[in-house]
Design a protein around this motif. Sequence first.
Motif, short mmCIF file in Angstrom:
data_model
loop_
_atom_site.label_atom_id
_atom_site.label_comp_id
_atom_site.label_asym_id
_atom_site.label_seq_id
_atom_site.Cartn_x
_atom_site.Cartn_y
_atom_site.Cartn_z
N ASP A 136 23.32 -65.49 71.44
CA ASP A 136 23.80 -66.50 70.49
C ASP A 136 22.71 -66.84 69.46
OD1 ASP A 136 25.65 -68.44 69.64
OD2 ASP A 136 24.48 -69.99 70.64
N TYR A 137 21.49 -66.43 69.76
CA TYR A 137 20.36 -66.82 68.90
C TYR A 137 19.90 -65.70 67.96
CZ TYR A 137 20.40 -70.85 71.90
OH TYR A 137 20.81 -71.99 72.57
N ARG A 138 20.68 -64.60 67.91
CA ARG A 138 20.28 -63.53 66.98
C ARG A 138 20.42 -64.03 65.56
NH1 ARG A 138 17.04 -59.70 68.55
NH2 ARG A 138 17.93 -58.01 67.32
N GLN A 139 19.43 -63.74 64.75
CA GLN A 139 19.39 -64.25 63.38
C GLN A 139 20.32 -63.47 62.46
OE1 GLN A 139 17.86 -67.07 63.33
NE2 GLN A 139 15.70 -66.82 62.91
N HIS A 140 20.76 -64.14 61.38
CA HIS A 140 21.65 -63.47 60.41
C HIS A 140 20.94 -63.08 59.12
CE1 HIS A 140 25.89 -64.64 62.04
NE2 HIS A 140 25.09 -64.19 62.98
N TYR A 141 19.81 -63.71 58.83
CA TYR A 141 19.12 -63.30 57.59
C TYR A 141 17.59 -63.34 57.70
CZ TYR A 141 19.05 -68.35 56.45
OH TYR A 141 18.85 -69.71 56.46
N HIS A 142 17.11 -63.23 58.95
CA HIS A 142 15.67 -63.11 59.17
C HIS A 142 15.39 -61.81 59.93
CE1 HIS A 142 15.83 -67.45 58.44
NE2 HIS A 142 14.55 -67.36 58.11
N ILE A 143 14.31 -61.16 59.59
CA ILE A 143 13.93 -59.95 60.33
C ILE A 143 13.55 -60.35 61.75
CG2 ILE A 143 12.15 -58.15 60.49
CD1 ILE A 143 12.03 -58.26 57.39
N GLN A 144 14.11 -59.63 62.73
CA GLN A 144 13.86 -59.98 64.13
C GLN A 144 13.65 -58.71 64.94
OE1 GLN A 144 17.54 -61.84 65.47
NE2 GLN A 144 18.68 -60.41 64.18
N GLY A 162 11.05 -63.42 68.88
CA GLY A 162 10.30 -63.22 67.65
C GLY A 162 11.12 -62.86 66.44
N CYS A 163 10.80 -63.54 65.35
CA CYS A 163 11.37 -63.19 64.05
C CYS A 163 10.32 -63.54 62.99
CB CYS A 163 12.68 -63.92 63.80
SG CYS A 163 12.51 -65.69 63.56
N LEU A 164 10.56 -63.06 61.79
CA LEU A 164 9.67 -63.38 60.68
C LEU A 164 10.25 -64.54 59.89
CD1 LEU A 164 8.73 -59.80 59.37
CD2 LEU A 164 7.57 -61.20 61.09
N THR A 165 9.39 -65.21 59.10
CA THR A 165 9.88 -66.23 58.18
C THR A 165 10.59 -65.54 57.02
OG1 THR A 165 7.93 -66.18 56.76
CG2 THR A 165 7.88 -67.73 58.64
N LEU A 166 11.26 -66.32 56.20
CA LEU A 166 11.73 -65.78 54.92
C LEU A 166 10.52 -65.40 54.09
CD1 LEU A 166 14.41 -68.41 53.94
CD2 LEU A 166 14.82 -66.02 54.52
N ARG A 169 20.40 -68.85 62.94
CA ARG A 169 20.92 -69.15 64.29
C ARG A 169 19.86 -69.70 65.23
NH1 ARG A 169 26.20 -68.62 64.81
NH2 ARG A 169 25.89 -68.79 67.06
N SER A 170 18.60 -69.38 64.96
CA SER A 170 17.56 -69.95 65.82
C SER A 170 16.30 -70.30 65.04
CB SER A 170 17.24 -68.99 66.98
OG SER A 170 16.90 -67.72 66.49
N SER A 171 16.47 -70.77 63.81
CA SER A 171 15.29 -71.20 63.05
C SER A 171 15.68 -72.18 61.96
CB SER A 171 14.58 -70.00 62.41
OG SER A 171 15.39 -69.43 61.41
N LYS A 216 27.46 -72.40 53.47
CA LYS A 216 27.30 -71.37 54.50
C LYS A 216 26.53 -70.21 53.86
CE LYS A 216 31.40 -72.13 57.26
NZ LYS A 216 32.73 -71.64 57.61
N LEU A 217 25.74 -69.52 54.64
CA LEU A 217 25.04 -68.35 54.09
C LEU A 217 25.58 -67.07 54.72
CD1 LEU A 217 21.27 -69.41 53.90
CD2 LEU A 217 23.02 -69.57 52.14
N ASN A 218 25.59 -66.02 53.92
CA ASN A 218 26.07 -64.73 54.41
C ASN A 218 24.98 -63.97 55.14
OD1 ASN A 218 28.67 -65.03 53.33
ND2 ASN A 218 27.87 -64.54 51.30
N ARG A 219 25.41 -62.97 55.85
CA ARG A 219 24.49 -62.17 56.64
C ARG A 219 23.63 -61.26 55.74
NH1 ARG A 219 23.83 -59.98 61.77
NH2 ARG A 219 25.32 -61.04 63.10
N ALA A 220 22.39 -61.05 56.11
CA ALA A 220 21.53 -60.16 55.32
C ALA A 220 20.73 -59.19 56.18
CB ALA A 220 20.57 -60.97 54.46
N VAL A 221 20.80 -59.33 57.49
CA VAL A 221 20.17 -58.32 58.35
C VAL A 221 21.24 -57.83 59.33
CG1 VAL A 221 17.84 -59.31 58.25
CG2 VAL A 221 19.35 -59.95 60.14
N THR A 222 21.09 -56.61 59.78
CA THR A 222 22.05 -56.09 60.76
C THR A 222 21.29 -55.75 62.03
OG1 THR A 222 21.73 -53.91 59.84
CG2 THR A 222 23.66 -55.13 59.08
N ASP A 223 22.05 -55.65 63.10
CA ASP A 223 21.41 -55.37 64.38
C ASP A 223 21.48 -53.89 64.73
OD1 ASP A 223 19.97 -57.25 65.81
OD2 ASP A 223 21.74 -58.41 66.33
#
Length: 485
Positions: free
Chosen positions: A30-38, A320-324, A435-437, A474-481
Amino acid sequence: MKTWSKEERYRVLKSADEIKALHERTILSDYRQHYHIQSVTGLLNDPNGFVFHDGVWHLFYQWCPWGAVHGLKYWYHTTSENLVQWTNEGVCIRPDTEFDNKGAYSGSALPTSDALYLYYTGNHRDEDWTRKSYTCLVNLMDDGTPVKLPPLFGPNADYTEHQRDPKIIEQNGKYYIILGAQTKDKKGCVIIYTSDSPTEGWHFAGQLKVPGFEDFGDMWECPSIETISGYDVLIFCPQHLKLQGRGGSVHHSGYLLGHMDWENLTFRPDNTSFHVLDFGFDSYAAECAANPHDRNKATLVAWMGLPDASYPTDEEDWSGCLTLPRELRVRDRRLIQQPLDELRALRGEKLDLETTNLLPRVSELELISRGGDLNLRLFADADGNGGLTICYDDDAKEITVDRSGLKKRFNAEQGEQRTRPLPKGLFHLRVFIDRSSIEIFVNDGDAVFSSRIFPTNGEERLFISGDASVHLWKLNRAVTDDFVV
Ligand code: FRU
């Protein structure tokens, strides 16, 4: 919580199949990010080799494939054309030689007209686990193949085993590599090597003199010297040091503004202040990329995490993820960090706060204050309790972020509140929630608070009091898994 044996942490990844099931489990979180590199699996820490080359942004991260644990580190590669949408490219540097047998540690990139060079620390350990650091070089070919060249130099016997994180700098036709290091009497410092060529002829030039900062933590990790808007900036991470206002934290990411004298290897700070780069709870190992179009600016990205800390997703075997990425400039003798303009393209549906107080888990909030105190409660329960609070006290002229009201608490011993004075008051906030930041940009980049947060079911409401206009998208997705290894 799982305890990891040395063999498990330093296991070599032989095939992507070994982590496919782990990846499939990870992306259900549930905590996978939608627009941060992870992290694609396992653990991500420092950003590395952040650079614009031949029309593409390259950004690598320190990666341990096996779980939420620091072990054998690889460089994992991501690319972007706009610094917003990121593509997983797979592993780039593998720790597969004698020089890097226990990890391809952090470093930087140099784009030249005919090559993209990656400089990193080969973390070698002998049988008896004695550490030796080698400064290693990779030529990343256009087709993505990393070609390892012979190491540039080995450990410096005049310092302890802690010497790492090469930052390559070109200055007046000469090349310099600066490394974070520790003196034999356990003081953090920067050591410098130089050469006329990026690939050979390197020799030790000396230790960087930083008047007033001879005794400031016992190791300086990830140093860099950037020139932004005509100022020189020494960015580094001093360790094992208590700083006022930083709770129980002992590892910091910050900078000195001043002047770099390359002839005399001296960085003269303008004043005695070490400025913290980010006032939030989770930010470390920042790395800058030069702006190819405007030398007055640079782009900064950091690990949204800390050494020696644990996070709620550790039990899901990833962290772990990166900041914007942020645009860096100098204003009023301070670095300011602003969200990139390109991020506005992620804005989706605009929400009407008159009719809903549900806070989307992937959103941007903008607030323009008309003066006075302000209180925001994010991810509160339906009764308006709990959550993360952002409070501005207009009498004290300070802003405080407090995450102690969230149900999932972690690293509490490092402090759950952070305060930053705002002598000119609060006029503007931009808050980026994934989702987690959460990343809070105050007063047009004057201060930033970056933190991991892990809201649970029922923690979903937004309450705001104070005189302000507020917008929420709302923000759209920018990274994919994508599973690319
Ligand atoms: C900083 C750091 C660096 C090192 C890397 C290893 O977080 O400790 O000094 O190169 O992480 O992953």
